[in-house]
Enzyme design. Structure first.
Site, mmCIF file in Angstrom:
data_model
loop_
_atom_site.group_PDB
_atom_site.id
_atom_site.type_symbol
_atom_site.label_atom_id
_atom_site.label_comp_id
_atom_site.label_asym_id
_atom_site.label_seq_id
_atom_site.Cartn_x
_atom_site.Cartn_y
_atom_site.Cartn_z
ATOM 1 N N ARG A 1 43.976 51.105 45.247
ATOM 2 C CA ARG A 1 44.954 52.112 44.828
ATOM 3 C C ARG A 1 45.805 52.704 45.939
ATOM 4 O O ARG A 1 46.821 53.331 45.663
ATOM 5 C CB ARG A 1 44.220 53.233 44.072
ATOM 6 N N ARG B 1 48.344 46.726 38.565
ATOM 7 C CA ARG B 1 47.264 47.301 37.765
ATOM 8 C C ARG B 1 47.818 47.875 36.460
ATOM 9 O O ARG B 1 47.227 47.737 35.403
ATOM 10 C CB ARG B 1 46.583 48.382 38.598
ATOM 11 N N TYR C 1 23.180 50.790 38.705
ATOM 12 C CA TYR C 1 24.179 51.101 37.674
ATOM 13 C C TYR C 1 23.667 50.719 36.281
ATOM 14 O O TYR C 1 23.922 51.413 35.299
ATOM 15 C CB TYR C 1 25.495 50.368 37.955
ATOM 16 N N ASP D 1 34.729 42.575 40.632
ATOM 17 C CA ASP D 1 33.836 43.702 40.853
ATOM 18 C C ASP D 1 32.394 43.233 40.787
ATOM 19 O O ASP D 1 32.110 42.162 40.238
ATOM 20 C CB ASP D 1 34.069 44.811 39.822
HETATM 21 O O1 CP3 Z 1 39.636 44.696 47.765
HETATM 22 C C1 CP3 Z 1 38.476 44.395 47.458
HETATM 23 O O2 CP3 Z 1 37.479 44.702 48.149
HETATM 24 C C2 CP3 Z 1 38.283 43.505 46.255
HETATM 25 C C3 CP3 Z 1 37.488 43.812 45.174
HETATM 26 C C4 CP3 Z 1 36.328 44.787 45.041
HETATM 27 C C5 CP3 Z 1 36.348 45.871 44.124
HETATM 28 N N1 CP3 Z 1 35.094 46.403 44.067
HETATM 29 C C6 CP3 Z 1 37.524 46.305 43.365
HETATM 30 C C7 CP3 Z 1 37.531 47.631 42.720
HETATM 31 C C8 CP3 Z 1 35.046 44.740 45.600
HETATM 32 C C9 CP3 Z 1 34.505 43.828 46.688
HETATM 33 C C10 CP3 Z 1 34.268 45.752 44.950
HETATM 34 C C11 CP3 Z 1 32.843 45.974 45.225
HETATM 35 C C12 CP3 Z 1 32.138 47.063 44.561
HETATM 36 N N2 CP3 Z 1 32.310 47.557 43.300
HETATM 37 C C13 CP3 Z 1 31.040 47.751 45.135
HETATM 38 C C14 CP3 Z 1 30.431 47.442 46.476
HETATM 39 C C15 CP3 Z 1 31.236 47.914 47.608
HETATM 40 C C16 CP3 Z 1 31.258 49.408 47.794
HETATM 41 O O3 CP3 Z 1 32.384 49.950 47.769
HETATM 42 O O4 CP3 Z 1 30.206 50.007 48.007
HETATM 43 C C17 CP3 Z 1 30.607 48.709 44.204
HETATM 44 C C18 CP3 Z 1 29.473 49.699 44.399
HETATM 45 C C19 CP3 Z 1 31.420 48.573 43.041
HETATM 46 C C20 CP3 Z 1 31.310 49.310 41.759
HETATM 47 C C21 CP3 Z 1 32.541 50.071 41.453
HETATM 48 N N3 CP3 Z 1 33.757 49.497 41.129
HETATM 49 C C22 CP3 Z 1 32.698 51.466 41.417
HETATM 50 C C23 CP3 Z 1 31.607 52.477 41.738
HETATM 51 C C24 CP3 Z 1 34.024 51.712 41.075
HETATM 52 C C25 CP3 Z 1 34.648 53.059 40.807
HETATM 53 C C26 CP3 Z 1 34.965 53.797 42.044
HETATM 54 C C27 CP3 Z 1 36.394 53.611 42.403
HETATM 55 O O5 CP3 Z 1 36.681 53.296 43.581
HETATM 56 O O6 CP3 Z 1 37.224 53.825 41.524
HETATM 57 C C28 CP3 Z 1 34.687 50.478 40.938
HETATM 58 C C29 CP3 Z 1 36.102 50.267 40.600
HETATM 59 C C30 CP3 Z 1 36.922 49.399 41.479
HETATM 60 N N4 CP3 Z 1 36.517 48.199 41.999
HETATM 61 C C31 CP3 Z 1 38.267 49.623 41.877
HETATM 62 C C32 CP3 Z 1 38.648 48.525 42.652
HETATM 63 C C33 CP3 Z 1 40.002 48.275 43.256
HETATM 64 C C34 CP3 Z 1 39.129 50.818 41.461
HETATM 65 C C35 CP3 Z 1 39.545 50.609 40.039
HETATM 66 C C36 CP3 Z 1 40.973 50.998 39.696
HETATM 67 O O7 CP3 Z 1 41.929 50.325 40.093
HETATM 68 O O8 CP3 Z 1 41.102 51.975 38.962
#
Ligand code: CP3
Length: 344
Positions: free
Chosen positions: A29, A38, A149, A75
């Site tokens: 974001r 998105r 989760y 994800d």
């Molecule tokens: O750029 C990248 O790294 C590519 C993709 C990626 C995402 N999530 C995209 C994403 C990767 C490698 C992840 C890993 C992920 N997802 C983890 C492990 C890494 C870490 O940060 O600890 C975890 C715990 C998740 C689970 C997850 N996904 C959560 C808790 C959330 C919500 C929190 C948030 O940041 O909004 C997500 C959503 C998410 N995954 C987003 C993105 C770009 C945001 C969603 C959006 O665009 O609204």
């Protein structure tokens, strides 16, 4: 013959200077072009399951900053989804899974690869246009982190629901972990078959486990995944990220079979160098807040990591994901600083 990506070289123990650089959660974001794509996709999960758009956001940060790697846009929570648990992402409060807690007997492991097929297609589309000298990183969550989760149904303080279940009903928790291990092997091998050069296993919540829990729920399941993926793809390097493990990164590095360890920002890289065998690659570990603040705080953080890591196989990265409030120009400054000369 194509040039081997710098990240792959570092993960085989080579010292590359200046170190290759990419950023955890680099597609996201904080980037205006991400927010635009998105919006076009609708929900976050729609974006993950629409290969053309997911490939586009995978490539955006590499195009803008000339980073040394792309990380697949997907994800870790597509695994519970593929096993049949409902997963939604609510604006402003993160993931919501239901029903939760869930039992392995309520899940269907038979269609994981089929349900994840669009994600493998994203890898194929991305690899086809990504320059050969840039690595494409695939990933999954570590079973412990995914299970937190699946049990709590959302992010939870200190992950008490999963820790409690693991202590009260270890056999039942083990069955869930085993099912996540199987699905994660399918997820990673599907990404590798589609063209991922490296895979990374994110154990974002490894740090809340006690000594026995860390061995049983963080190290053992990751070792199973590494063994099984390496049996099929011995030449694809694997990075582990046991966030919050502190001094236990040593045991994690020696016992899981990973090729490199990502270090969070709370552990000094100097300590990581002593805990992890010298031939193993270390990735990290700038505090993401220094990237938000920029200026002298950013420069000093970058320089001190580069100084400590000189002469060791190192991949420059943050100690955790980039946050949405990060100014885009600070990312360009970080990349330039890593690639420039470090003043002593
Ligand atoms: O750029 C990248 O790294 C590519 C993709 C990626 C995402 N999530 C995209 C994403 C990767 C490698 C992840 C890993 C992920 N997802 C983890 C492990 C890494 C870490 O940060 O600890 C975890 C715990 C998740 C689970 C997850 N996904 C959560 C808790 C959330 C919500 C929190 C948030 O940041 O909004 C997500 C959503 C998410 N995954 C987003 C993105 C770009 C945001 C969603 C959006 O665009 O609204």
């Amino acid at each position: 013959v194509s040039e081997r990506a710098k990240l792959v070289r570092v993960l085989s123990g080579e010292v590359v200077e200046p170190p290759p650089v990419w950023i955890m959660r680099q597609a996201g974001r904080y980037l205006p072009e991400y927010r635009k794509t998105r919006e076009k996709a609708g929900s976050f999960l729609d974006l993950c399951f629409t290969p053309e758009l997911a490939a586009e956001v995978t490539l955006q940060p590499v195009r803008r900053f000339d980073l040394d790697a792309a990380i697949l846009f997907s994800d870790i929570l597509v695994i519970p989804l593929a096993l049949g648990q409902s997963v939604r992402f609510e604006e402003g409060q993160g993931p919501v899974l239901s029903p939760a807690p869930i039992d392995s007997v309520a899940l269907d492991p038979s269609r994981v690869a089929e349900k994840l097929a669009p994600i493998f297609e994203t890898v194929r589309l991305t690899r086809a246009v990504l320059p050969r000298d840039k690595a494409l990183i695939g990933f999954c969550g570590a079973p412990w982190t995914v299970a937190t989760y699946m049990i709590a149904g959302r992010g939870s303080a200190e992950h008490l629901p999963a820790r409690r279940l693991a202590l009260e009903e270890p056999a039942r928790f083990q069955a869930l972990i085993d099912m996540i291990v199987d699905a994660s092997v399918d997820y990673l091998t599907g990404q590798i078959d589609a063209g991922a050069d490296i895979v990374k296993i994110f154990d974002s919540w490894a740090g809340v486990l006690d000594a026995e829990g860390f061995e049983r729920w963080a190290i053992t399941p990751v070792r199973s995944i590494v063994e099984r993926v390496k049996a099929m793809h011995p030449r694809v390097p694997i990075i582990g990220f046991p966030r919050g493990a502190g001094a236990r990164v040593g045991a994690f590095a020696r016992e899981t079979g990973v090729d490199g360890v990502a270090i969070d920002w709370t552990l000094p890289m100097r300590d990581a160098c002593e805990l992890v065998p010298a031939s193993m690659a270390l990735q990290g570990n700038l505090d993401p807040l220094r990237l938000v603040v920029g200026g002298a705080a950013l420069d000093a953080g970058v320089d001190s990591i580069l100084r400590v890591m000189r002469g060791r196989p190192h991949i420059f990265n943050l100690g955790h994901g980039i946050t949405p409030d990060t100014p885009v120009e600070n990312v360009a400054r970080l990349v330039a600083r890593v690639r420039g000369k470090v003043a002593d």
